[in-house]
Motif scaffolding. Sequence first.
Motif, PDB file in Angstrom:
ATOM      1  N   ARG A   1     -22.974  26.341  -2.268  1.00 12.36           N
ATOM      2  CA  ARG A   1     -23.474  25.024  -2.689  1.00 12.36           C
ATOM      3  C   ARG A   1     -24.353  25.160  -3.930  1.00 12.36           C
ATOM      4  NH1 ARG A   1     -26.488  20.411  -4.114  1.00 12.36           N
ATOM      5  NH2 ARG A   1     -25.967  18.678  -2.718  1.00 12.36           N
TER       6      ARG A   1
ATOM      7  N   TYR B   1     -19.559  22.312  -4.835  1.00 12.36           N
ATOM      8  CA  TYR B   1     -19.194  23.350  -3.866  1.00 12.36           C
ATOM      9  C   TYR B   1     -18.132  24.250  -4.480  1.00 12.36           C
ATOM     10  CZ  TYR B   1     -21.785  21.349   0.042  1.00 12.36           C
ATOM     11  OH  TYR B   1     -22.797  20.915   0.881  1.00 12.36           O
TER      12      TYR B   1
ATOM     13  N   GLU C   1     -17.088  16.541   7.738  1.00 17.72           N
ATOM     14  CA  GLU C   1     -16.640  16.745   6.366  1.00 17.72           C
ATOM     15  C   GLU C   1     -17.311  17.895   5.629  1.00 17.72           C
ATOM     16  OE1 GLU C   1     -16.921  12.633   4.725  1.00 17.72           O
ATOM     17  OE2 GLU C   1     -14.757  12.823   4.629  1.00 17.72           O
ATOM     18  N   GLY C   2     -18.403  18.446   6.133  1.00 18.97           N
ATOM     19  CA  GLY C   2     -19.097  19.479   5.369  1.00 18.97           C
ATOM     20  C   GLY C   2     -19.802  20.494   6.241  1.00 18.97           C
ATOM     21  N   TYR C   3     -20.258  21.582   5.596  1.00 17.75           N
ATOM     22  CA  TYR C   3     -20.932  22.657   6.318  1.00 17.75           C
ATOM     23  C   TYR C   3     -22.221  22.170   6.981  1.00 17.75           C
ATOM     24  CZ  TYR C   3     -17.880  25.269   3.118  1.00 17.75           C
ATOM     25  OH  TYR C   3     -16.801  25.735   2.409  1.00 17.75           O
TER      26      TYR C   3
END
Length: 686
Positions: free
Chosen positions: A220, A231, A266-268
């Motif tokens: 990131r 990203y 949708e994301g880490y």
Amino acid sequence: MAGRIRQSDVEEVKARTNIADIVGEHVSLKSAGVGSMKGLCPFHDERSPSFHVRPQLGFYHCFGCGESGDVYTFLQRMDHVTFTEAVERLAGRIGYELHYEDGGGPAEGAGNRARLLAANRAAEEFFLEQLGTPEAEVGRRFLGERGFDAEAARHFGVGFAPKSWETLTKHLRGKGFTTEELAASGLVSQGDRGVYDRFRGRLIWPIRDVTGQTVGFGARKLLEDDPGPKYLNTPETAVYHKAQVLYGLDLAKREISKTHRVVVVEGYTDVMACHLAGVTTAIATCGTSFGVDHIKVLRRVLGDDSGVGEVVFTFDGDAAGQKAAMRAFAEERRFAAQTFVAVAPDGLDPCDLRLSRGDAAVRSLVETKTPMFEFVIRTTLARFDLESVEGRVAALRAAAPIVAEIRDPALRPGYTRELARMLGMELDEVGRAVRTAGARARDGDRDRGGERDRDRGAERGRGDRRPDESARQVSAGSEPRPAGRPDMRPDGSVPAGAAGSSVIGTGAPSDRPFSITMLPNDPATRLERDALQVMLQYPELVGDDLLRHGVDCRFGNGTLAVVRDGIASVLAAASVAATSPGAVATGSSKAARPVTVERVVAEVPPPFGSIVQQLAVLPVPQRGDAELTAYVRGVVGALVDRELLRQKQELLGRLQRTDRADTSTYAMIQRALVDLERERRALRGD
């Protein structure tokens, strides 16, 4: 030069490894009878489980696509490693030291999978250490502002890549990795000034496969002067394929398998927030949209064959989130599980929702989910002006196919009524539109299905039968049905020169493994198949005497007769070895479990090896351990009894043809008949 692993080590590592543990890291397995497990095949897409694992014997077989083998074969097929790499990986897993022959050692090389994984592991350790340095303050602040403390960072393996040209490169070279290996792993990039660290001045998340091995990284952006994307992920490598990897699956897989629920975010940071809030089934894609390959991976872990599971997608409430939801809906029918959509109030993602409203709000988001069909219908209608007649008609045309696609026929009428209510139109009019859309879809499916069936028939040589139909028959304990070829003989063979005839004379195409599900369905063949099955799986329960009587029996099916001969050959070899001077001298006259699948496979001609493996994993009827011995001995006993009856009929015929004046021959045949009858009664326990 790489040496050859000592054969005794290969066998020892295999003996110490439970194949169900290795397969279970990729496939959700459940009981399929005594000593047998089954799940969705990882090698082809299917709705009903046809993939069987026999832990006691160390083999697997899929009755849908024909894939079979042992634990080494499984790793080779799943992870695209060599045989040597598969042995080395399992040896490392159990801490077993391997010995190499021919003066060599473990394989080395830039393209070696094990070396790429080792490089990623070393890089992960480096990034973790860097997160505690003064330079990483910007990264720690980023995590803290999103509610993640040091313990959360350690749990998810979050690290930091320093803003430097080649700090990581020098560190890994110092550990023995070559520039070629670092480039192959995607950790460095190539520029005009040489190689340099791919990740610089960024927060790093390790991306692991379903077994927990680090295969890549997600980074990131933190610094304003970083010209790169927000990203940045590891590029495609020999071990990292973004279309097949799901972030967090290594942590979530056990809970997903247990609860039959998965939450796709949708994301880490969304995965982290969900897990810390108690939603421990959350996973995310890695720099790509949710696709077909992701679904295949998830279905295996989910055990997606009963339709009772849940797949919950969380999306942002903005236009991009709605677009992502529609992409997910396009693949919805690939799941047997029910699909849902969860959109947080004010369009917050799970990370922001947890930060602003707490853990309970994240859990509530998942529990108050909306069925995927309802969400898609509402999203579709929002594109039209429902205040005009033209707008309502256009909206109906767009939404009717969505309702028609609902798999559960019990739900379709309810959604038809709901669509009529949303549009403010008559129920009959909406119902006609849904039925028309359904008919068009079915016509299209038939057209596409005919093409698929023709392709499948050409590929498999089995007409238009679906691959998992035979598996359902086997799994349910019913008998496989015959292949149904017009030129097939009653014993399952095909006349020489017949089109598509097999090298093993069973009607299977020579370029495909023959399946036992194609055996004739007559009682005689079923008895032979069941007897061979228990001889291979439970030779110790059958017992030496009954086992030897069993392989002396005549078989009507030529294919099964070859397997019988293989077992007989193994028994004969074991008998010779047990009575050899060396064995007698060492006191090892009784070999432990002389009949093994590996030995029988080695004895039969190569085309028949698959038959042996299939019989070895075919589940016995669902019985408890107490009934197993009686069943095993009963099946082989019935085969021997059939043989004794055949011999009795031959003797009776011979007796009728013998001249009574030949008293000695007549008496000899009568004594043989008495002995046969005595043997039959002893076999039945009379």
